[in-house]
Design an enzyme around this catalytic site. Structure first.
Site, mmCIF file in Angstrom:
data_model
loop_
_atom_site.group_PDB
_atom_site.id
_atom_site.type_symbol
_atom_site.label_atom_id
_atom_site.label_comp_id
_atom_site.label_asym_id
_atom_site.label_seq_id
_atom_site.Cartn_x
_atom_site.Cartn_y
_atom_site.Cartn_z
ATOM 1 N N CYS A 12 3.213 16.633 2.933
ATOM 2 C CA CYS A 12 2.515 16.804 1.654
ATOM 3 C C CYS A 12 1.021 17.019 1.919
ATOM 4 O O CYS A 12 0.537 16.767 3.026
ATOM 5 C CB CYS A 12 2.708 15.562 0.793
ATOM 6 S SG CYS A 12 2.031 14.087 1.585
ATOM 7 N N HIS A 39 4.169 7.311 8.629
ATOM 8 C CA HIS A 39 5.361 6.698 9.213
ATOM 9 C C HIS A 39 6.036 7.749 10.089
ATOM 10 O O HIS A 39 7.129 8.225 9.799
ATOM 11 C CB HIS A 39 6.285 6.179 8.113
ATOM 12 C CG HIS A 39 5.619 5.167 7.238
ATOM 13 N ND1 HIS A 39 5.305 3.899 7.677
ATOM 14 C CD2 HIS A 39 5.177 5.227 5.972
ATOM 15 C CE1 HIS A 39 4.723 3.225 6.699
ATOM 16 N NE2 HIS A 39 4.618 4.021 5.659
ATOM 17 N N HIS A 123 5.251 -2.864 0.791
ATOM 18 C CA HIS A 123 4.771 -1.502 1.071
ATOM 19 C C HIS A 123 3.248 -1.498 1.034
ATOM 20 O O HIS A 123 2.629 -2.074 0.138
ATOM 21 C CB HIS A 123 5.331 -0.531 0.032
ATOM 22 C CG HIS A 123 5.097 0.913 0.380
ATOM 23 N ND1 HIS A 123 3.879 1.520 0.224
ATOM 24 C CD2 HIS A 123 5.911 1.854 0.895
ATOM 25 C CE1 HIS A 123 3.965 2.782 0.614
ATOM 26 N NE2 HIS A 123 5.187 3.014 1.029
ATOM 27 N N GLU A 125 1.018 0.658 0.295
ATOM 28 C CA GLU A 125 0.364 1.193 -0.908
ATOM 29 C C GLU A 125 0.447 0.178 -2.056
ATOM 30 O O GLU A 125 -0.521 0.009 -2.820
ATOM 31 C CB GLU A 125 1.031 2.509 -1.308
ATOM 32 C CG GLU A 125 0.375 3.155 -2.517
ATOM 33 C CD GLU A 125 1.195 4.312 -3.065
ATOM 34 O OE1 GLU A 125 1.744 5.113 -2.254
ATOM 35 O OE2 GLU A 125 1.309 4.418 -4.284
ATOM 36 N N THR A 159 3.703 5.619 -5.499
ATOM 37 C CA THR A 159 3.742 7.072 -5.705
ATOM 38 C C THR A 159 5.008 7.766 -5.205
ATOM 39 O O THR A 159 5.316 8.863 -5.662
ATOM 40 C CB THR A 159 2.530 7.745 -5.028
ATOM 41 O OG1 THR A 159 2.485 7.301 -3.658
ATOM 42 C CG2 THR A 159 1.234 7.400 -5.707
ATOM 43 N N CYS A 189 4.159 10.788 -7.438
ATOM 44 C CA CYS A 189 3.391 11.978 -7.049
ATOM 45 C C CYS A 189 4.226 13.255 -7.122
ATOM 46 O O CYS A 189 5.445 13.238 -6.919
ATOM 47 C CB CYS A 189 2.766 11.798 -5.668
ATOM 48 S SG CYS A 189 3.820 12.222 -4.292
ATOM 49 N N SER A 217 9.834 5.551 7.051
ATOM 50 C CA SER A 217 9.244 6.289 5.923
ATOM 51 C C SER A 217 10.054 6.093 4.651
ATOM 52 O O SER A 217 11.237 6.432 4.583
ATOM 53 C CB SER A 217 9.173 7.780 6.283
ATOM 54 O OG SER A 217 9.078 8.562 5.120
ATOM 55 N N ASN A 219 9.830 7.614 1.657
ATOM 56 C CA ASN A 219 10.324 8.806 0.969
ATOM 57 C C ASN A 219 11.415 9.504 1.764
ATOM 58 O O ASN A 219 12.304 10.130 1.193
ATOM 59 C CB ASN A 219 9.167 9.745 0.601
ATOM 60 C CG ASN A 219 8.559 10.411 1.813
ATOM 61 O OD1 ASN A 219 9.055 11.427 2.278
ATOM 62 N ND2 ASN A 219 7.493 9.846 2.362
ATOM 63 N N SER A 261 5.753 12.992 5.772
ATOM 64 C CA SER A 261 4.863 12.875 6.935
ATOM 65 C C SER A 261 5.448 13.571 8.170
ATOM 66 O O SER A 261 5.030 13.313 9.289
ATOM 67 C CB SER A 261 4.558 11.405 7.231
ATOM 68 O OG SER A 261 5.739 10.657 7.377
HETATM 69 S S1 SF4 Z 1 0.858 10.179 -2.844
HETATM 70 FE FE1 SF4 Z 1 1.597 9.975 -0.744
HETATM 71 S S2 SF4 Z 1 3.430 11.307 -0.665
HETATM 72 FE FE2 SF4 Z 1 2.276 11.877 -2.527
HETATM 73 S S3 SF4 Z 1 0.928 13.568 -1.902
HETATM 74 FE FE3 SF4 Z 1 -0.240 11.682 -1.646
HETATM 75 S S4 SF4 Z 1 0.068 11.057 0.504
HETATM 76 FE FE4 SF4 Z 1 1.669 12.552 -0.024
#
Ligand code: SF4
Length: 286
Positions: A12, A39, A123, A125, A159, A189, A217, A219, A261
């Protein structure tokens, strides 16, 4: 065997921009990466080779280097203040979409709402999101939703939360708290949504699915779960070296997707391995 790539997959913009910033660092030995940048073991090994220091995932203590790199996952304001008070210069690669999630949580708190964060409490985040909030609630599943006493609740999501999971949890929050005014701000996101949607379009057309990404990871695991939930043979690999011909016995069409990632080069190597298998005798291979 035919190989079909998902229309949207892999790295991303948030991770790509963070890696670009890292690539411009002239003296990696003066920089501590505050937590796991991505990750992705391949990228982490590359950072180690360049001489970056790495704080552990728990991010305790004060790094010994003059510069601290805040990863795309972001940190709380409290953590920023702790590091700057210790004299550290911050190199900030927080993804703009993570910043939006922080702003959304603060907006809900400013409205007098107790904030519920959808995500896993461990996590990185989520830890950054909750550290600036008073009495936050973190829920990872519908089963964790309770009746809470507050009359005003606000909901945000980590996200990379699957949209369907977030919808189910928000519905449960409303059902369990009929007395409360519940406001949700969608903080999932766009790149995560796009990858899940592209995979959904691919699933009916394939016999098996290969997902490329780090085992740690979030996601990537969600992409794997989507393949498994569709009843497909689903293989999660970090790189082409883990692939084995025997896995593909009987497959006519294999789908390919990758977590946010995953390096483009790694995806290409997997695609090329699968492409070579296409013309190889599959049955009976070891
Ligand atoms: S929130 Fe995380 S997965 Fe979404 S674009 Fe940003 S870095 Fe990438």
């Amino acid at each position: 065997m035919q190989v079909l790539r998902a229309d949207e997959m892999g790295m991303c913009f948030g991770v790509r921009d963070a890696l670009t910033t890292i690539g411009r660092v002239a003296d990696p030995t003066a920089v501590t990466i505050h937590g796991e940048l991505v990750h992705n073991p391949e990228v982490l090994a590359m950072l180690d080779r360049r001489g970056f220091h790495r704080a552990d995932e728990a991010r305790r203590g004060v790094p010994g280097t003059p510069v601290v790199l805040v990863t795309a996952h972001g940190v709380s304001d409290r953590e920023r203040e702790r590091l700057t008070a210790a004299g550290k210069q911050l190199l900030d690669t927080t993804c703009p979409l993570v910043q939006k999630a922080h702003a959304a949580a603060k907006e809900l708190a400013a409205e007098g709402r107790r904030v519920v964060v959808i995500g896993r409490a461990d996590h990185v985040e989520v830890r950054g999101l909750v550290e600036d909030l008073a009495a936050p609630i973190v829920v990872a599943s519908e089963a964790e939703v309770l009746p809470w006493p507050e009359r005003r609740l606000g909901v945000v999501s980590q996200t990379t939360t699957p949209v369907a999971l977030a919808r189910r949890i928000v519905a449960r929050i409303r059902a369990e708290n009929p007395h409360a005014d519940v406001r949700e701000i969608d903080t999932i996101c766009g790149p995560t949504k796009a990858r899940i949607e592209a995979l959904a379009a691919l699933l009916p057309r394939i016999d098996a699915l290969v997902v490329v990404g780090g085992h740690g990871s979030n996601n990537t695991r969600q992409l794997v779960q989507r393949g498994e939930a569709a009843g497909l043979r689903t293989l999660h690999v970090e790189h082409a070296g883990e692939l084995q011909p025997a896995w593909f016995v009987g497959c006519r069409v294999v789908g390919l997707t990758a977590g946010t990632s995953t390096l483009p080069r790694t995806i290409d190597e997997v695609a090329s391995w699968l492409g070579r298998l296409e013309s190889a005798p599959v049955r009976g291979s070891a």
